[in-house]
Write a protein that holds these residues in place. Structure first.
Motif, PDB file in Angstrom:
ATOM      1  N   GLU A  16     -58.075 -26.983 -21.882  1.00 42.92           N
ATOM      2  CA  GLU A  16     -57.368 -27.926 -21.020  1.00 42.92           C
ATOM      3  C   GLU A  16     -56.353 -27.248 -20.097  1.00 42.92           C
ATOM      4  O   GLU A  16     -56.086 -27.734 -18.990  1.00 42.92           O
ATOM      5  N   HIS A  17     -55.785 -26.108 -20.504  1.00 43.59           N
ATOM      6  CA  HIS A  17     -54.715 -25.493 -19.713  1.00 43.59           C
ATOM      7  C   HIS A  17     -55.234 -24.704 -18.512  1.00 43.59           C
ATOM      8  O   HIS A  17     -54.451 -24.328 -17.628  1.00 43.59           O
ATOM      9  N   ASP A  19     -56.811 -23.707 -14.930  1.00 39.92           N
ATOM     10  CA  ASP A  19     -57.023 -24.269 -13.607  1.00 39.92           C
ATOM     11  C   ASP A  19     -58.261 -23.618 -13.002  1.00 39.92           C
ATOM     12  O   ASP A  19     -58.992 -22.875 -13.651  1.00 39.92           O
ATOM     13  N   ASP A 457     -50.414 -17.124 -19.410  1.00 36.92           N
ATOM     14  CA  ASP A 457     -50.287 -18.115 -20.479  1.00 36.92           C
ATOM     15  C   ASP A 457     -49.657 -17.557 -21.748  1.00 36.92           C
ATOM     16  O   ASP A 457     -49.906 -18.057 -22.840  1.00 36.92           O
ATOM     17  N   LYS A 459     -46.816 -17.149 -24.501  1.00 33.90           N
ATOM     18  CA  LYS A 459     -46.026 -18.264 -25.024  1.00 33.90           C
ATOM     19  C   LYS A 459     -44.547 -18.187 -24.674  1.00 33.90           C
ATOM     20  O   LYS A 459     -43.954 -19.147 -24.211  1.00 33.90           O
ATOM     21  N   TRP A 491     -49.796 -22.909 -12.075  1.00 32.59           N
ATOM     22  CA  TRP A 491     -49.729 -23.945 -13.119  1.00 32.59           C
ATOM     23  C   TRP A 491     -49.533 -25.324 -12.513  1.00 32.59           C
ATOM     24  O   TRP A 491     -49.989 -26.319 -13.071  1.00 32.59           O
ATOM     25  N   SER A 494     -52.259 -27.988 -12.002  1.00 34.40           N
ATOM     26  CA  SER A 494     -52.763 -28.785 -13.127  1.00 34.40           C
ATOM     27  C   SER A 494     -52.092 -30.144 -13.142  1.00 34.40           C
ATOM     28  O   SER A 494     -50.898 -30.284 -12.883  1.00 34.40           O
ATOM     29  N   ASN A 496     -51.388 -31.704 -15.661  1.00 32.08           N
ATOM     30  CA  ASN A 496     -50.543 -31.771 -16.842  1.00 32.08           C
ATOM     31  C   ASN A 496     -49.344 -30.825 -16.765  1.00 32.08           C
ATOM     32  O   ASN A 496     -48.706 -30.558 -17.773  1.00 32.08           O
ATOM     33  N   PHE A 497     -49.044 -30.302 -15.579  1.00 27.47           N
ATOM     34  CA  PHE A 497     -47.928 -29.370 -15.441  1.00 27.47           C
ATOM     35  C   PHE A 497     -46.594 -30.083 -15.703  1.00 27.47           C
ATOM     36  O   PHE A 497     -46.320 -31.141 -15.156  1.00 27.47           O
ATOM     37  N   SER A 533     -49.357 -37.899 -21.427  1.00 22.38           N
ATOM     38  CA  SER A 533     -49.155 -37.181 -22.684  1.00 22.38           C
ATOM     39  C   SER A 533     -48.756 -38.109 -23.828  1.00 22.38           C
ATOM     40  O   SER A 533     -48.747 -37.691 -24.982  1.00 22.38           O
TER      41      SER A 533
END
Length: 646
Positions: A16-17, A19, A457, A459, A491, A494, A496-497, A533
């Motif tokens: 999902e993360h 692009d 990506d 962490k 990012w 996306s 979901n950013f 979310s």
């Protein structure tokens, strides 16, 4: 190289993360001496199945150089791309069977899904693309999302090849599989988006048959039908087809006496289906548009040992058949397309027909929005089916549905307001601004690693230092610096950013220096920037809600109505059922029956027990509906009406 570029593939199971750039880089690893430039990603969107624990994305793409696994077996149709570090392989295919989402829509704007069905012996993707080797443009994917931005467009692919087929499936078989796919996609459950359909040729026949089957199905499946707001049919016949030119190609194949015969002019199937569909669409108040072709279509002949559509032209689907004669008496619901049966959906970039379809679609959505209020106040066949009369008893059995499982039940703004702490950002405001160019080195020196971390990506990026060494000032500098925003650009593409911050303050309030404050601060920012979310925590919210209902002995409108009918010993009849269904329409998010009625009446002394209250409520059912239909802000002023009439 040209053959690779002239074909579109689908990739499923994408994390999902990622692009588009991430997808291109990922696939380049499977191309010999390849790089990201060998992969062109046409679309990237989240899969439709929201119920799964781990959502993935689907991409449509093309290659300048094919992956090695495809080159070795180009006719396989599906290839698994594996990596030892992955939980599951990626699935690359060129068949497009099933659902293929083409775009994402922000959760707070996502109210409609448009599902696209192709026709007989067609490709789910290619049938909507212009002729030629250049397959970089597909109007539903590349143009419509910009012209009608609040709609999620989804391809549905199914196998209807003719030559060499061993299938003896029929239209009902295909329609049943389509219904199962819609169920799996979540459109049969509560809180689903509204549905619009595009259907070409056989795809429209399949859609009509699916509607017929849904009308005879259970209440749960009928939700799909009730959520359908309309459809655009492209060259869909309402009379049997002349398929005589296909007979030579189908000799000895089971589909000759199954699917093809079923839709031919030798069978009454299509005409009977049209009659049934007309009644269903009228009852459901669907907005339907009918596009018809005005050029002849080449017939199938054998050329160089292959079957090709290069024979004499024929009218494959006449305007009268494609519109069920509406072109004569209702031209406003029809669209003329000066092309043959196949080319009528193959629009090139800049085609005026794309704008026309987009305008018609937007007008359809606007009309559906205007009718939403009327639909809420009138019992639909689906709502009537929710109550069942037992002929041997006076009891009415109400279908109880827990509203908490509906995502629309949870008001995102109320949740954010409840967990947001106003003092969250006060520490950030108190920190001194960095002097001059004190921290420019953080972006200029690659050895620091900050710029690469902002783009990949990994962490965490750990920053440490002695007390009063300027860590907070440095963090504020990074927070406010436009370079940070620039480096985060990959990012930000996306849907979901989220960019969330929290500054601990050991001399501040409990919220500013506690783990609870951190959780509330981050969560409120996530929900505000990415409302979708909330689906990740919905199960926890439902559990908490249900526990509170049990602890406080609360109920629901449907349970109260069932108790009311039993208490008053009401004999069910058509009028009673109609009134009950109207009242059931009031059970919507944040308008629970006890909150609207019981609490105000108990507080004013109008009643002193639930049982007494139920005795008063039933004669006031129409007033209850009128109060609910008012604007939410007027609800308190409407409540005294209950007290006066009680």
């Amino acid at each position: 190289m040209s053959s690779a570029e002239s074909k579109v593939y689908r990739l499923r199971g994408i994390p999902e993360h990622l692009d588009r750039l991430g997808v291109a880089l990922l696939l380049s690893r499977f191309i010999v001496n390849g790089d990201q430039g060998d992969v062109s990603v046409g679309s990237l969107a989240l899969n439709c199945e929201r119920w799964v624990n781990r959502r993935t994305k689907t991409a449509t793409l093309s290659f300048k150089k094919l992956p090695d696994i495809v080159s070795r077996d180009p006719d396989a149709g599906e290839w698994l791309l594996r990596d030892p570090t992955w939980l599951a392989p990626l699935v690359l295919d060129d068949t497009f069977i099933g659902l293929s989402p083409l775009n994402d829509v922000p959760e707070h704007e996502h109210h409609y899904d448009c599902i696209v069905l192709s026709g007989l012996a067609s490709h789910p993707m290619g049938s909507w693309q212009p002729h030629g080797k250049d397959k970089s443009f597909m109007w539903i994917r590349d143009a419509l999302p910009h012209l009608v931005p609040k709609v999620n467009f989804i391809l549905y692919g199914y196998d209807t090849k003719l030559a060499g087929s061993r299938s003896f499936q029929t239209v009902p078989d295909i329609a049943l599989t389509f219904i199962h796919t819609l169920q799996q996609g979540g459109w049969a459950g509560p809180g689903s988006t509204k549905l619009i359909f595009f259907a070409h040729s056989l795809g429209g026949i399949v859609l009509k048959e699916a509607f017929r089957m849904l009308a005879d199905s259970s209440v749960r499946d009928e939700l799909i039908l009730n959520r359908t707001r309309g459809a655009i049919f492209f060259g869909v016949p309402s009379q049997g087809l002349d398929v005589s030119d296909l007979q030579i190609m189908l000799q000895g194949q089971p589909n000759k006496d199954a699917l093809v015969k079923e839709i031919s002019n030798e069978s009454p199937f299509i005409e009977v289906l049209e009659e049934q569909f007309s009644g269903i669409s009228h009852l459901q108040r669907m907005k339907l548009l009918w596009a018809y072709e005005t050029e002849t279509t080449p017939t199938v002949i054998v050329a160089d040992g292959k079957y090709k559509r290069s024979g004499p032209g024929t009218v494959f689907v006449s305007p009268l058949s494609a519109t069920s004669q509406r072109c004569n008496f209702e031209p406003g619901s029809t669209i003329q397309i000066n092309a043959n049966h196949s080319d009528m959906v193959k629009f090139s970039p800049g085609s005026k027909l794309i704008d026309r379809i987009a305008y018609k679609l937007q007008d359809m959505l606007n009309g559906a929005t205007e009718e939403a209020g009327e639909e809420a106040s009138e019992p639909s066949p689906g709502m009537m089916a929710a109550s069942q009369i037992e002929s041997h008893s006076t009891q009415i059995v109400v279908n109880h549905v827990d509203p908490a499982v509906d995502p629309d039940f949870w008001d995102i703004h109320s949740i954010i307001g409840a967990i947001h702490a106003p003092e969250r950002d006060s520490r950030l405001e108190q920190i001194d601004i960095a002097a001059g160019h004190s921290f420019v080195w953080a972006f200029e020196k690659s050895s620091v690693g900050l710029t690469s971390w902002l783009q990949n990506d990994e962490k965490l990026f750990w920053i440490s230092g002695k007390p009063a060494s300027g860590k907070s000032t440095f963090m504020k500098y990074l927070h406010n610096n436009p370079f940070t925003t620039d480096y985060l650009r990959p990012w930000r593409r996306s849907a979901n950013f989220v960019r969330a911050t929290f500054f601990f303050h050991h001399r501040g309030t409990a919220i500013q220096k506690s783990l609870e404050g951190l959780y509330r601060g981050i969560l409120s920012q996530v929900l505000k920037q990415a409302p979708q979310s909330i689906l990740a925590i919905q199960s926890r919210l439902v559990q908490a809600y249900q526990a509170a209902v049990r602890a406080k002995n609360l109920g629901s409108l449907s349970h109260d109505l069932e108790a009311l009918v039993a208490f008053c010993k009401i004999t069910p009849n058509a009028e009673t059922l109609g009134q009950l269904n109207k009242v059931l329409g009031c059970e919507m998010p944040l308008k629970a029956f006890r909150t609207i009625v019981i609490e105000p009446m108990l507080s004013t002394g109008a009643t002193d027990s639930d049982e007494d209250l139920l005795h008063h409520v039933y004669p006031l059912r129409d007033t209850l509906l009128a109060v609910y239909n008012k604007d939410r802000s007027d609800t308190p002023s409407g409540l005294p009406a209950f007290q006066e009439m009680a």
